[in-house]
Design an enzyme around this catalytic site. Structure first.
Site, short mmCIF file in Angstrom:
data_model
loop_
_atom_site.label_atom_id
_atom_site.label_comp_id
_atom_site.label_asym_id
_atom_site.label_seq_id
_atom_site.Cartn_x
_atom_site.Cartn_y
_atom_site.Cartn_z
N SER A 140 3.47 -16.51 -39.33
CA SER A 140 3.23 -15.17 -38.79
C SER A 140 2.22 -15.26 -37.66
CB SER A 140 2.69 -14.25 -39.88
OG SER A 140 2.27 -13.00 -39.35
N TYR A 153 -3.10 -12.06 -46.70
CA TYR A 153 -1.83 -12.36 -46.01
C TYR A 153 -2.07 -13.33 -44.86
CZ TYR A 153 2.46 -11.74 -43.33
OH TYR A 153 3.62 -11.97 -42.64
#
Length: 260
Positions: A140, A153
């Site tokens: 990501s 995350y």
């Protein structure tokens, strides 16, 4: 492409990016394995794919290492050795760190990190023996440009980014390719869990990546020597600036970073 992969495996295949990856891979290759938790969802996905591609379904709870290991052993025995592994499964939860529940933290670590480790370790021996293979992991932009409410995350994605960079150097001599894909926000159901009140998703909606286009980009680099795929370009530029001058970027874009 120096070799044509005979078998592609996609984890988290029934998710937003995963289902798009399945569709694009089924168009490009002859045999794919789709891995997910729900057999019903896997069967529904298979019914939507081109009949020209042989599609194998494997269920596994990606929170459990034993489940993953058994699933890959089953694939090796019943389908064949995997040429390309796409570590796609991932979840997120956007909350201030002190509000995250222990089970939410553990679930992100298990699916985003441990599942990548276990899956990759399961396929590497056969790839090393054949002197070819490709490990593609969906990380990501959060790994490059962390923001508030994405503490865990971002940490999980940073972990697999570092893992991939180190693994690339380890297995290069064995003819194995290692690529990370770093997308920004993507138009998928991911945010239903990560951002249940919809605030962040609504703000980012005009800037979100279209999942089919992203999946096409990922499938397009299969078998090719690519270190990273970064989307969108402007977020990648921002991440590069952040790495060079983090304090300046944090100050200038503080309001945007707190938009979740």
């Amino acid at each position: 492409m120096q070799w044509r992969p005979r078998l592609i495996c996609i984890t988290g295949a029934t998710g937003g990016i995963g289902s798009a990856l399945a569709m694009e891979a089924a168009k490009a290759f002859d045999r794919i394995v789709l891995m997910g938790r729900s057999l019903d969802k896997l069967q529904m996905l298979r019914s939507q794919l081109p009949s020209s591609c042989a599609v194998y379904l494997v269920t596994a709870d990606l929170e459990k290492s034993d489940d993953i290991t058994q699933a890959f052993a089953s694939i090796s025995k019943e389908v064949g050795e995997i040429d390309v592994l796409i570590n796609n499964a991932g979840i997120g939860r956007f909350l201030p760190f002190e509000q995250l529940k222990r089970e939410e933290i553990e679930r992100m670590v298990n699916i985003n990190v441990n599942a990548v480790f276990t899956s990759t370790q399961a396929v590497l021996p056969a790839m090393m023996r054949r002197k070819r293979g490709h490990i593609i992991t969906v990380a990501s932009q959060a790994a490059r440009l962390p923001t508030p409410k994405a503490t865990v995350y971002a940490a999980t994605k940073y972990a697999v980014l570092g893992f991939s960079d180190a693994l690339r150097m380890e297995v290069q001599k064995d003819g194995i390719l290692v690529t990370t894909v770093n997308p920004g926000p993507v138009q998928t159901p991911f945010f239903a869990n990560a951002d249940p009140d919809g605030t962040y998703a609504e703000k980012m909606k005009p800037l979100m990546l279209e999942r089919t286009a992203l999946a096409r980009s990922i499938v397009g680099i299969v078998g090719k020597r690519r270190r990273e795929v970064n989307k969108p370009w402007w977020m990648h530029v921002g991440a590069k600036l952040y790495q060079g001058a983090p304090s300046v970027v944090e100050t200038l874009f503080s309001k945007q970073f707190h938009s979740k």
